[in-house]
Design a protein around this motif. Sequence first.
Motif, PDB file in Angstrom:
ATOM      1  N   UNK A 242       0.809  -1.214   0.000  1.00 18.61           N
ATOM      2  CA  UNK A 242       0.000   0.000   0.000  1.00 18.61           C
ATOM      3  C   UNK A 242       0.844   1.267   0.000  1.00 18.61           C
ATOM      4  N   UNK A 243       2.142   1.144   0.244  1.00 18.79           N
ATOM      5  CA  UNK A 243       2.990   2.337   0.275  1.00 18.79           C
ATOM      6  C   UNK A 243       3.466   2.762  -1.109  1.00 18.79           C
ATOM      7  N   UNK A 244       3.392   1.894  -2.103  1.00 16.38           N
ATOM      8  CA  UNK A 244       3.893   2.257  -3.434  1.00 16.38           C
ATOM      9  C   UNK A 244       2.867   1.980  -4.534  1.00 16.38           C
ATOM     10  N   UNK A 245       1.582   1.907  -4.174  1.00 19.10           N
ATOM     11  CA  UNK A 245       0.523   1.770  -5.169  1.00 19.10           C
ATOM     12  C   UNK A 245      -0.551   2.822  -4.912  1.00 19.10           C
ATOM     13  N   UNK A 246      -1.243   3.194  -5.956  1.00 19.32           N
ATOM     14  CA  UNK A 246      -2.294   4.194  -5.830  1.00 19.32           C
ATOM     15  C   UNK A 246      -3.508   3.622  -5.099  1.00 19.32           C
ATOM     16  N   UNK A 247      -4.261   4.506  -4.452  1.00 16.43           N
ATOM     17  CA  UNK A 247      -5.422   4.072  -3.692  1.00 16.43           C
ATOM     18  C   UNK A 247      -6.465   3.433  -4.599  1.00 16.43           C
ATOM     19  N   UNK A 254      -6.370  -6.354  -5.847  1.00 18.59           N
ATOM     20  CA  UNK A 254      -5.391  -6.564  -4.788  1.00 18.59           C
ATOM     21  C   UNK A 254      -3.997  -6.631  -5.402  1.00 18.59           C
ATOM     22  N   UNK A 255      -3.261  -5.519  -5.480  1.00 20.07           N
ATOM     23  CA  UNK A 255      -1.928  -5.560  -6.088  1.00 20.07           C
ATOM     24  C   UNK A 255      -0.958  -6.344  -5.215  1.00 20.07           C
ATOM     25  N   UNK A 256      -0.120  -7.100  -5.868  1.00 15.32           N
ATOM     26  CA  UNK A 256       0.853  -7.892  -5.116  1.00 15.32           C
ATOM     27  C   UNK A 256       0.227  -9.000  -4.310  1.00 15.32           C
ATOM     28  N   UNK A 257      -0.973  -9.459  -4.714  1.00 15.78           N
ATOM     29  CA  UNK A 257      -1.649 -10.497  -3.961  1.00 15.78           C
ATOM     30  C   UNK A 257      -1.167 -11.897  -4.261  1.00 15.78           C
TER      31      UNK A 257
END
Length: 628
Positions: A242-247, A254-257
């Motif tokens: 959540x620190x390097x992806x847009x809201x 789910x990015x990086x899931x």
Amino acid sequence: MAAAIGFVTHYLLPQLRKQLPWLCFANPILRSAEYNRFEVTVAARLMWFERVYSWLGFLERNVIYPAVFMSGLTTGFPLIVEKFGSRVGALIITVCGLKMMRSGFVHTSWQFVVVSLTVLLFKYDFPKKDYVYCQTAFCSETFPIDYFFASVFLWKFRELVQKTKFVFVYIVPWQIPWGSAFHAFAQPLSIPHSAMMFFQLLVSAAVSSPLSPILGSAIFVTSYVRPIKFWERDYNTKRVDHSNTRLAVQLDRDPGGDDNNLNSIFYEHLTRSLQQTLAGDLVLGRWGRYTTGDCFILASDYLNALVHIIEIGNGLVTFQLRGLEFRGTYCQQREVEAITEGVDDDEGCCCCTPGHAPGMLSINASFTTRWLAWEVTTAKYVVEGYSITDNNAASMLQVFELRKILITYYVQAIIYYAVTSPKLQDWLSMSALEESVYIPQLCDGNFKDLDPTFNSNVDDDYDHHVGGISRTRFVATYYTWIRYCVHRSCPDVDCSRESSLVSLCFALSALGRRALGTASQHQSSVLESFLYGLHALVKGDFRITATKDEWVFADMDLLHKVVSRGVRMALQLHQDHFASPDEYDDSQVLYDAIRHHDETMVICHEGDPAWRHAVLSNRPSLLSLRLV
């Protein structure tokens, strides 16, 4: 003396500490203190033979070999200068001296073999006849030059032997079950090309290039020369959280899931642990006999990693770590099983089973272990890391009764965090709450919420007479818990049945359950939708769609520090329920459990930066919900 100490340090002691000494004994003769323990919670204890190994290694590197090399350089320098001249002699002394000193630190475990070979080879194996004086002389060009050529020869010969063993192990007929159908087909066809294959072995050992099997078959091709750090690809997993992806990306999907991204943090933690302990463990001999370029596999119940030793210095080790898949292919799973399975139960000898002597391997087991491409150095290696346990949430929430328990803990956790919050007095006196339409209605003892989200199958305070949840039913169900929390944390606060505190707890519980229903797309009765909504709340995706819940925007801490923490704590309480179903019926036990979990555990989504910080900070316990 150098050869004798080296033999004891780098051959005898490592063999006695191996899992299968000399591939004949079933257990190590010199065992660590943790060998018979199931789980180790403290650092490995230092044993007496580890002290002996460390001191002998220190004596070798810093006293014996420097003395031997300096003596050889001092006595050989006049003869080298006399034969080759001052300039060429100085160059030879510099090159040979640098190689001796560097090898003494980098390849200490092989120096006793090189020194012994140098003396035996050039003083006894290759004498030369002096026909002028009719006597036998030594075929030696002084110790530094002899050592230089002996070390090169020994290193290349060792590489040739290792590659030949690997080829033999790979192509023997009884190893076919490990290979594919093409392996069995290509193996007979490779027999006419055996001469070419052994020629490639010689070339590969001479130039230190790897052998590559074609399509995993029994046919090998010499690859190109490469440095010891041989992984051409960048295997570093690009961290996505959540620190390097847009809201918007976090909410839509789910990015990086995937497992590779989520599991990479545990390998990063293992890498940092090895950065602190690997050099010391190598010095203590816990990894057995090692040298530059060796590869080790760390295998456990869930984590499997490949550690590649790149460079070894004086108290310094450079290494690579590559994490193997948590749920890999069948081949990877079978390899891990083969590495971890024991062979001491084998009692066969050819076609019969006469058994074996106590503490020894059988004939078949001893033969089988010699035809493997790996060797178990130690079965109990202690390194700081996480023990990962998978619990299937679908099976734990399959029936409505289990979901009802989770929702009950969800409401109780919300009440706990609301009552114990230092901002409780501010929330009770907040003008925005009094001005809202929904909150004043809650003070009515006959208030009822008929939202279709609430269901009699999962809500313990569901009132069948009104077809929804009511304040009367909520008070009857949770008032004892509210009063106990107030008694433990803030006794001065009014907690009567008609108080504003009870109304606030009722409003927060209704908001939390309504948020879960919204995230589940209003299909909480369907298991997949329920799990999807639960995962969304654990991730922090609260979507307030009902107008009656907009009062929570007056202070977002109500959402972040009460409702969000409540759903995460409910996961842990639901886990504890399976160990002791009736334990949390006691308010004191439940209160102490929530407080204990708050102090010792980190419960959040794996994409939350707090999860990464907790792992790298060695927090003792972590819990998350993964949607796969």
